[in-house]
Design an enzyme around this catalytic site. Structure first.
Site, mmCIF file in Angstrom:
data_model
loop_
_atom_site.group_PDB
_atom_site.id
_atom_site.type_symbol
_atom_site.label_atom_id
_atom_site.label_comp_id
_atom_site.label_asym_id
_atom_site.label_seq_id
_atom_site.Cartn_x
_atom_site.Cartn_y
_atom_site.Cartn_z
ATOM 1 C CG ASP A 1 5.944 11.277 10.616
ATOM 2 O OD1 ASP A 1 5.239 11.408 11.629
ATOM 3 O OD2 ASP A 1 7.186 11.225 10.648
ATOM 4 C CG HIS B 1 8.951 14.720 19.563
ATOM 5 N ND1 HIS B 1 10.238 14.697 19.072
ATOM 6 C CD2 HIS B 1 8.216 13.977 18.701
ATOM 7 C CE1 HIS B 1 10.275 13.966 17.961
ATOM 8 N NE2 HIS B 1 9.058 13.525 17.718
ATOM 9 C CG HIS C 1 6.680 7.145 12.965
ATOM 10 N ND1 HIS C 1 6.537 7.219 14.331
ATOM 11 C CD2 HIS C 1 6.636 8.417 12.524
ATOM 12 C CE1 HIS C 1 6.412 8.483 14.706
ATOM 13 N NE2 HIS C 1 6.458 9.234 13.632
ATOM 14 C CD GLU D 1 9.974 8.896 12.612
ATOM 15 O OE1 GLU D 1 10.042 9.875 11.845
ATOM 16 O OE2 GLU D 1 9.742 9.015 13.835
ATOM 17 C CD GLU D 2 9.117 10.109 17.026
ATOM 18 O OE1 GLU D 2 10.097 10.852 16.846
ATOM 19 O OE2 GLU D 2 7.947 10.476 16.816
ATOM 20 C CG ASP E 1 5.323 12.523 15.838
ATOM 21 O OD1 ASP E 1 5.375 11.695 14.913
ATOM 22 O OD2 ASP E 1 6.319 13.085 16.319
#
Length: 518
Positions: free
Chosen positions: A356, A456, A283, A327-328, A295
């Site tokens: 990922d 994140h 992603h 994706e997130e 990420d």
């Protein structure tokens, strides 16, 4: 154009020479003892250098810095990231295309919901005491009979209800009725998906009934496309509606979802059988909170560098590289891509490799557990997934590198492929999970902290990368992609795999952020 072609030819000749060298220096080995695909794949892996992968990460960081600090779907940072990757792939000779991806920007309830029994008795239920609207619910004003779906009444002492978790739970469901579904052991989105497929005109969830599981609460189901009203009621309301049979209710939700759009990037190689595709994906988007360099800049960069090194190497099977959007936001790019494929197009995809997060700063090497040898979570992947895991294990074993299995927990883009019977596998180096002392002894790093403390977060920058992990795992990406581009002899035919693993859909539903609604 001519200069670019000549440079491409030079790179192709150089890599072709590198591929041939291992064979030239094995004079004592017969053709029957040399694993040609393994030799070729290792030669490709040798060409993938961490320093070149790092250059792509530097570019993603520059893009994020110039665009508000992130590369989230629907933002200029994402669009610039896609343009960068697409330009690299086009110049290398790939046929690139994009597919549209829709995602919800906002959801708003425009007026209070209504839930009232009209027969056999007249009764009005009150929000939020008796029920609440499920966020992302569609709009609708429906009056119809209730049909309760496979409840466990009275409830067991601990959560056990599988009501609505399987399509078979809706055998005999009358289209147009409102589905009454008990909370239980699978995600609400899975229950609603099955209800919608059975023709439900609305869904009333109700809590399961154990202590602490009796009252309604607000949650986001994470899917805005059901197009029917959905509410969540208390256990008391659910049992009240469950009997007698034939109870009729009016269910109304008045809500609006504002939808945005982004894109997936797809790149097909010039080589290989068009009817047999090895698909490799990562992603491309970050979360809004940061630039997303681990990420998932790390997986994106590793896949991109692999594609660039494979561009001029003829392969037996076609390689298709995917860079997923949104994706997130709930695996939306890959989900929508697979959903829009015809069955014939799905059957061309012999396997899917997912990468990922491959360079977490406090990393461990996790391989998706294709054969369920760990006996945890969702179970094995579709037939062929075990062979993908074994091929990755062979790469690390040859280099005396440690690894562990990780469950297909539905948190990344393999989910839609598994749900459609496509064998899948890949690498993951850990997110918010905490490294154990045993893992620290095995992989190095620090026990008691997250594999990626910046998961994140704004600090997921170019400094949030383990360079050694990036190097070895990028080579593993290249090795696995190249091996299967030459050899699919251990992967079952897609038709057989699809038939054998249709039930995989129920075990693969999930969201990257984890649905809090079981």
């Amino acid at each position: 154009m001519r200069l670019r072609f000549r440079r491409g030819m030079v790179r192709g000749i150089t890599l072709a020479t590198a591929l041939a060298l291992p064979l030239a220096f094995a004079p004592t080995a017969s053709a029957s003892t040399v694993d040609i695909p393994d030799v070729l794949a290792n030669a490709v892996a040798h060409q993938v250098k961490g320093k070149n992968v790092q250059k792509h990460l530097v570019k993603f960081q520059e893009i994020a810095t110039a665009n508000g600090g992130n590369r989230a779907a629907g933002t200029p940072g994402y669009d610039a990231s896609l343009a960068y990757v697409q330009d690299k792939l086009r110049k290398a000779g790939y046929r690139t295309s994009t597919t549209d991806v829709e995602f919800p920007i906002s959801w708003e309830e425009l007026s209070p919901p209504v839930l009232e029994q009209t027969a056999p008795d007249a009764k009005t239920y009150v929000t939020p005491t008796d029920y609440v609207t499920v966020q992302s619910s569609g709009s609708g004003d429906v009056t119809a009979q209730i049909q309760v779906v496979d409840p466990v009444l009275p409830p067991t002492p601990t959560p056990s209800s599988t009501a609505g978790c399987e399509p078979e739970d809706f055998t005999g469901f009358v289209a147009g009725r409102i589905a009454l579904i008990q909370r239980g052991t699978c995600p609400f989105v899975q229950k609603a998906t099955n209800a919608k497929a059975a023709g439900a005109s609305g869904v009333i969830f109700f809590n399961e009934g154990q202590p602490g599981r009796t009252d309604p609460f607000v949650f986001d189901i994470g899917e805005w496309r059901f197009g029917i009203p959905i509410v969540f009621a208390s256990f008391a309301v659910g049992t009240d509606l469950a009997e007698p049979a034939g109870t009729t209710v009016r269910l109304k939700v008045d809500a609006k979802t504002t939808v945005g759009q982004t894109k997936n990037l797809i790149a097909d190689s010039r080589w290989g059988k068009s009817g047999e595709i090895v698909m490799v994906g990562a992603h491309l988007d970050s979360v809004p909170e940061g630039p997303g360099i681990n990420d998932n800049g790390s997986g994106t960069a590793a896949v991109l560098e692999t594609a660039l090194k494979m561009a001029y190497v003829p392969t037996k099977y076609k390689l298709r590289f995917a860079f997923w959007g949104a994706e997130e936001l709930g695996l939306l790019g890959s989900d929508q891509y697979v959903a829009e494929l015809s069955q014939a197009e799905k059957d061309k995809i012999r396997l899917y490799l997912n990468f990922d997060m491959v360079a977490s700063p406090n990393d461990a090497t996790f391989l998706y557990d294709g054969d369920d040898s760990d006996g945890e979570g969702a179970g094995p992947g579709p037939a062929g997934s075990a062979e993908i895991e074994k091929r990755l294990q062979a790469f690390y074993d040859k280099r005396s590198l440690p690894y562990e299995g990780t469950d297909f927990d539905g948190r990344s883009d393999y989910g839609a492929f598994i749900a459609n019977g496509i064998p899948s596998g890949g690498i993951f180096t850990g997110a918010e999970g905490i490294k154990t002392p045993e893992q620290a002894a095995k992989f190095g790093g620090t026990a008691g902290i997250a594999f990626d403390p910046c998961y994140h977060a704004a600090c997921d920058t170019i400094t949030n990368i383990n360079a050694a992990a990036l190097e070895r795992n990028s080579k593993a990406v290249a090795y696995t992609s190249a091996f299967f581009a030459y050899d699919l002899s251990t992967i079952p035919d897609r038709d057989a795999a699809a038939l054998a693993k249709k039930s995989a859909a129920s075990s693969s539903v999930g969201h990257h952020h984890g649905e809090p609604a079981k």
